[in-house]
Design a protein around this motif. Structure first.
Motif, PDB file in Angstrom:
ATOM      1  N   GLU A 276       6.752  55.805 107.750  1.00  0.00           N
ATOM      2  CA  GLU A 276       7.683  55.358 108.790  1.00  0.00           C
ATOM      3  C   GLU A 276       7.268  55.901 110.160  1.00  0.00           C
ATOM      4  O   GLU A 276       7.347  55.183 111.168  1.00  0.00           O
ATOM      5  N   LEU A 277       6.822  57.143 110.198  1.00  0.00           N
ATOM      6  CA  LEU A 277       6.386  57.737 111.462  1.00  0.00           C
ATOM      7  C   LEU A 277       5.134  57.044 111.989  1.00  0.00           C
ATOM      8  O   LEU A 277       5.013  56.770 113.192  1.00  0.00           O
ATOM      9  N   ALA A 278       4.191  56.730 111.100  1.00  0.00           N
ATOM     10  CA  ALA A 278       2.968  56.038 111.513  1.00  0.00           C
ATOM     11  C   ALA A 278       3.281  54.649 112.052  1.00  0.00           C
ATOM     12  O   ALA A 278       2.693  54.206 113.049  1.00  0.00           O
ATOM     13  N   ILE A 279       4.202  53.952 111.406  1.00  0.00           N
ATOM     14  CA  ILE A 279       4.605  52.619 111.886  1.00  0.00           C
ATOM     15  C   ILE A 279       5.219  52.726 113.274  1.00  0.00           C
ATOM     16  O   ILE A 279       4.905  51.945 114.182  1.00  0.00           O
ATOM     17  N   ASP A 280       6.089  53.701 113.457  1.00  0.00           N
ATOM     18  CA  ASP A 280       6.748  53.883 114.749  1.00  0.00           C
ATOM     19  C   ASP A 280       5.739  54.187 115.862  1.00  0.00           C
ATOM     20  O   ASP A 280       5.811  53.638 116.967  1.00  0.00           O
ATOM     21  N   LYS A 281       4.783  55.054 115.569  1.00  0.00           N
ATOM     22  CA  LYS A 281       3.766  55.393 116.562  1.00  0.00           C
ATOM     23  C   LYS A 281       2.862  54.201 116.866  1.00  0.00           C
ATOM     24  O   LYS A 281       2.460  53.989 118.018  1.00  0.00           O
ATOM     25  N   ALA A 282       2.530  53.413 115.839  1.00  0.00           N
ATOM     26  CA  ALA A 282       1.625  52.281 116.033  1.00  0.00           C
ATOM     27  C   ALA A 282       2.245  51.189 116.906  1.00  0.00           C
ATOM     28  O   ALA A 282       1.527  50.389 117.512  1.00  0.00           O
ATOM     29  N   ARG A 283       3.575  51.164 116.986  1.00  0.00           N
ATOM     30  CA  ARG A 283       4.226  50.168 117.848  1.00  0.00           C
ATOM     31  C   ARG A 283       3.784  50.324 119.303  1.00  0.00           C
ATOM     32  O   ARG A 283       3.624  49.341 120.020  1.00  0.00           O
ATOM     33  N   THR A 284       3.612  51.564 119.740  1.00  0.00           N
ATOM     34  CA  THR A 284       3.249  51.813 121.138  1.00  0.00           C
ATOM     35  C   THR A 284       1.780  52.178 121.312  1.00  0.00           C
ATOM     36  O   THR A 284       1.185  51.894 122.351  1.00  0.00           O
ATOM     37  N   GLN A 285       1.179  52.778 120.286  1.00  0.00           N
ATOM     38  CA  GLN A 285      -0.199  53.246 120.415  1.00  0.00           C
ATOM     39  C   GLN A 285      -1.227  52.248 119.888  1.00  0.00           C
ATOM     40  O   GLN A 285      -2.421  52.393 120.140  1.00  0.00           O
ATOM     41  N   GLY A 286      -0.776  51.274 119.114  1.00  0.00           N
ATOM     42  CA  GLY A 286      -1.698  50.305 118.526  1.00  0.00           C
ATOM     43  C   GLY A 286      -2.231  50.740 117.185  1.00  0.00           C
ATOM     44  O   GLY A 286      -2.454  49.929 116.297  1.00  0.00           O
ATOM     45  N   ALA A 287      -2.439  52.047 117.044  1.00  0.00           N
ATOM     46  CA  ALA A 287      -2.903  52.611 115.771  1.00  0.00           C
ATOM     47  C   ALA A 287      -2.360  54.024 115.665  1.00  0.00           C
ATOM     48  O   ALA A 287      -2.162  54.712 116.676  1.00  0.00           O
ATOM     49  N   ALA A 288      -2.108  54.481 114.442  1.00  0.00           N
ATOM     50  CA  ALA A 288      -1.583  55.830 114.244  1.00  0.00           C
ATOM     51  C   ALA A 288      -2.007  56.354 112.879  1.00  0.00           C
ATOM     52  O   ALA A 288      -2.046  55.615 111.896  1.00  0.00           O
ATOM     53  N   TRP A 289      -2.318  57.643 112.845  1.00  0.00           N
ATOM     54  CA  TRP A 289      -2.718  58.338 111.616  1.00  0.00           C
ATOM     55  C   TRP A 289      -1.723  59.466 111.373  1.00  0.00           C
ATOM     56  O   TRP A 289      -1.517  60.318 112.246  1.00  0.00           O
ATOM     57  N   VAL A 290      -1.110  59.482 110.210  1.00  0.00           N
ATOM     58  CA  VAL A 290      -0.174  60.549 109.854  1.00  0.00           C
ATOM     59  C   VAL A 290      -0.569  61.098 108.489  1.00  0.00           C
ATOM     60  O   VAL A 290      -0.659  60.347 107.515  1.00  0.00           O
ATOM     61  N   GLY A 291      -0.823  62.393 108.436  1.00  0.00           N
ATOM     62  CA  GLY A 291      -1.176  63.054 107.191  1.00  0.00           C
ATOM     63  C   GLY A 291      -0.030  63.891 106.663  1.00  0.00           C
ATOM     64  O   GLY A 291       0.927  64.190 107.378  1.00  0.00           O
ATOM     65  N   THR A 292      -0.119  64.268 105.386  1.00  0.00           N
ATOM     66  CA  THR A 292       0.900  65.118 104.775  1.00  0.00           C
ATOM     67  C   THR A 292       0.264  66.354 104.154  1.00  0.00           C
ATOM     68  O   THR A 292      -0.902  66.346 103.752  1.00  0.00           O
ATOM     69  N   ARG A 293       1.058  67.399 104.091  1.00  0.00           N
ATOM     70  CA  ARG A 293       0.713  68.594 103.322  1.00  0.00           C
ATOM     71  C   ARG A 293       1.970  69.037 102.574  1.00  0.00           C
ATOM     72  O   ARG A 293       3.077  68.623 102.898  1.00  0.00           O
ATOM     73  N   ARG A 294       1.770  69.849 101.560  1.00  0.00           N
ATOM     74  CA  ARG A 294       2.884  70.351 100.745  1.00  0.00           C
ATOM     75  C   ARG A 294       3.758  69.198 100.251  1.00  0.00           C
ATOM     76  O   ARG A 294       4.966  69.261 100.231  1.00  0.00           O
ATOM     77  N   SER A 295       3.081  68.133  99.827  1.00  0.00           N
ATOM     78  CA  SER A 295       3.740  66.976  99.239  1.00  0.00           C
ATOM     79  C   SER A 295       3.572  67.053  97.720  1.00  0.00           C
ATOM     80  O   SER A 295       3.174  68.089  97.176  1.00  0.00           O
ATOM     81  N   ASN A 296       3.873  65.957  97.027  1.00  0.00           N
ATOM     82  CA  ASN A 296       3.736  65.866  95.576  1.00  0.00           C
ATOM     83  C   ASN A 296       3.312  64.454  95.196  1.00  0.00           C
ATOM     84  O   ASN A 296       3.168  63.577  96.067  1.00  0.00           O
ATOM     85  N   HIS A 297       3.107  64.235  93.916  1.00  0.00           N
ATOM     86  CA  HIS A 297       2.768  62.914  93.402  1.00  0.00           C
ATOM     87  C   HIS A 297       3.775  61.893  93.929  1.00  0.00           C
ATOM     88  O   HIS A 297       4.981  62.132  93.898  1.00  0.00           O
ATOM     89  N   ALA A 298       3.280  60.751  94.417  1.00  0.00           N
ATOM     90  CA  ALA A 298       4.155  59.789  95.089  1.00  0.00           C
ATOM     91  C   ALA A 298       4.097  58.392  94.488  1.00  0.00           C
ATOM     92  O   ALA A 298       4.626  57.447  95.081  1.00  0.00           O
ATOM     93  N   GLY A 299       3.460  58.222  93.314  1.00  0.00           N
ATOM     94  CA  GLY A 299       3.392  56.900  92.715  1.00  0.00           C
ATOM     95  C   GLY A 299       2.181  56.125  93.206  1.00  0.00           C
ATOM     96  O   GLY A 299       1.281  56.673  93.839  1.00  0.00           O
ATOM     97  N   PRO A 300       2.145  54.809  92.954  1.00  0.00           N
ATOM     98  CA  PRO A 300       0.963  54.013  93.298  1.00  0.00           C
ATOM     99  C   PRO A 300       0.763  53.900  94.802  1.00  0.00           C
ATOM    100  O   PRO A 300       1.716  53.767  95.578  1.00  0.00           O
ATOM    101  N   ALA A 301      -0.479  53.935  95.221  1.00  0.00           N
ATOM    102  CA  ALA A 301      -0.822  53.916  96.641  1.00  0.00           C
ATOM    103  C   ALA A 301      -0.323  52.662  97.340  1.00  0.00           C
ATOM    104  O   ALA A 301       0.062  52.692  98.518  1.00  0.00           O
ATOM    105  N   SER A 302      -0.309  51.538  96.634  1.00  0.00           N
ATOM    106  CA  SER A 302       0.048  50.267  97.274  1.00  0.00           C
ATOM    107  C   SER A 302       1.501  50.218  97.727  1.00  0.00           C
ATOM    108  O   SER A 302       1.856  49.394  98.584  1.00  0.00           O
ATOM    109  N   LEU A 303       2.364  51.083  97.173  1.00  0.00           N
ATOM    110  CA  LEU A 303       3.743  51.123  97.653  1.00  0.00           C
ATOM    111  C   LEU A 303       3.784  51.404  99.145  1.00  0.00           C
ATOM    112  O   LEU A 303       4.631  50.873  99.875  1.00  0.00           O
ATOM    113  N   TYR A 304       2.854  52.234  99.601  1.00  0.00           N
ATOM    114  CA  TYR A 304       2.890  52.706 100.985  1.00  0.00           C
ATOM    115  C   TYR A 304       2.004  51.875 101.903  1.00  0.00           C
ATOM    116  O   TYR A 304       2.378  51.622 103.052  1.00  0.00           O
TER     117      TYR A 304
END
Length: 354
Positions: free
Chosen positions: A102-130
């Motif tokens: 959601e944060l990457a989408i919000d940033k891409a609205r104004t920047q054209g492109a956005a990269w958001v990484g995570t740390r201290r996360s966990n298993h999140a299911g299939p990649a295509s969901l995101y």
């Protein structure tokens, strides 16, 4: 609810209710339980059964053992116009990656492109969901993740230092379904191995080999070998790069630091993921791009076929077809998984799935 010899059929809504009830009983707030349940059920709806409800008992074990924080403070710890890092505070991966996307989408609205990484996360299911989430906003989604257990050695080695490290790309189309590639950097994701074991099925040759280089076909003996990378040494290289971008770059686990969450239910995994979002509008007319994608898809699908090939599929088409079919007929859940879920329901004192 229909049945056959090997599985039962459950509606999407019933699957979501069961998962949410289990997660609430395990301690997740109602809204968070609903978010995770929705994403897990969507995994089963699209046929990613190695990452859907089959994972619920495992998640509950980790929560009960203190391996997952049920009330995390998910926060941004690095922030610039076109990038950010999200600290998941060891919360459920579905919540962390959803926030990052959601944060990457919000940033891409104004920047054209956005990269958001995570740390201290966990298993999140299939990649295509995101990778599919930005599609609703006429954006391309590119997702990378470090897998939650190492099942891949460096090319020519036997030490498990890499994981399946998936990559997924979602590209909007016009009248055609979106193009959604979701692939592990191994021939098969380990979740598919687990699903085969639950169903009592053998693996195809080429998924795994033992430490002597012989084909390993029995999924219950997966600890005796390792997964094969796609394209030989090229898949090994790709797994390494994905891990560096999704893990090391974000201060998340990679290599020897990856925790096998299939065996360790207590240690925080510090899983890393990354989402790159591209706003189509920054590159030109959105409608023109979608029309070009539709033309290309039509050319590919209508191209000459090898003997014995009934249809040329586009990445994501079969998942799209399953969603439509399963919404009408119900989502198949293997009897082995259903029995395990019945046991979980008794332990949690919630209504059974079936």
């Amino acid at each position: 609810m229909g049945v056959d010899n090997n599985s039962i059929s459950v509606s999407l809504e019933k699957l979501e209710r069961f998962i949410a009830a289990a997660l609430r009983r395990a301690g997740l707030p109602e809204a968070d339980a609903a978010t995770v349940a929705g994403l897990m059920a969507q995994a089963d709806l699209q046929g990613s059964d190695g990452h859907g409800i089959i994972r619920l008992p495992q998640y509950i074990r980790r929560i009960r053992s203190g391996g997952i924080n049920v009330r995390p403070d998910i926060r941004v710890v690095a922030d610039m116009p076109g990038m950010a890092i999200v600290d998941g505070d060891n919360g459920m991966g579905h919540l962390v990656v959803s926030r990052a996307t959601e944060l990457a989408i919000d940033k891409a609205r104004t920047q054209g492109a956005a990269w958001v990484g995570t740390r201290r996360s966990n298993h999140a299911g299939p990649a295509s969901l995101y990778s599919a989430m930005p599609l609703r906003h006429d954006m391309v989604g590119i997702y990378f993740a470090v897998g939650n257990a190492n099942h891949l050695p460096p090319w020519g080695g036997t030490d498990m230092l890499l994981s399946t490290n998936p990559i997924s790309v979602g590209v909007p189309a016009g009248d055609e379904p979106p193009v959604v590639l979701d692939m592990a950097t191994t021939v098969a994701a380990y979740g598919k191995v687990k699903a085969k074991a639950k169903r009592g099925e053998m693996m195809p040759e080429g998924w795994m080999i033992d430490r002597e280089g012989r084909p390993l076909l029995d999924p219950t003996r997966s600890d005796e070998g390792f997964l094969m990378p796609i394209g030989g040494h090229k898949g090994y290289g790709l797994a390494l790069i994905v891990g560096l971008l999704a893990g090391t770059l974000n201060g998340a686990a990679m290599g020897r630091d990856v925790v096998d969450f299939n065996k360790d239910h207590v240690t925080p995994t510090n899983t890393g993921q990354a989402m790159l979002v591209l706003n189509l509008a920054a590159f030109g007319p959105v409608g023109g791009f979608k029309e070009a994608v539709d033309r290309l898809v039509g050319d590919l699908r209508g191209s000459a076929r090898m003997p014995g090939t009934d249809r040329i599929w586009i990445p994501g088409e079969q998942s799209h077809a399953r969603r439509q079919r399963y919404r009408e007929t119900g989502i198949p859940v293997s009897r082995g998984v259903a029995a395990e879920l019945d046991q979980l329901a008794r332990e949690l004192e919630i209504p059974p799935l079936a």
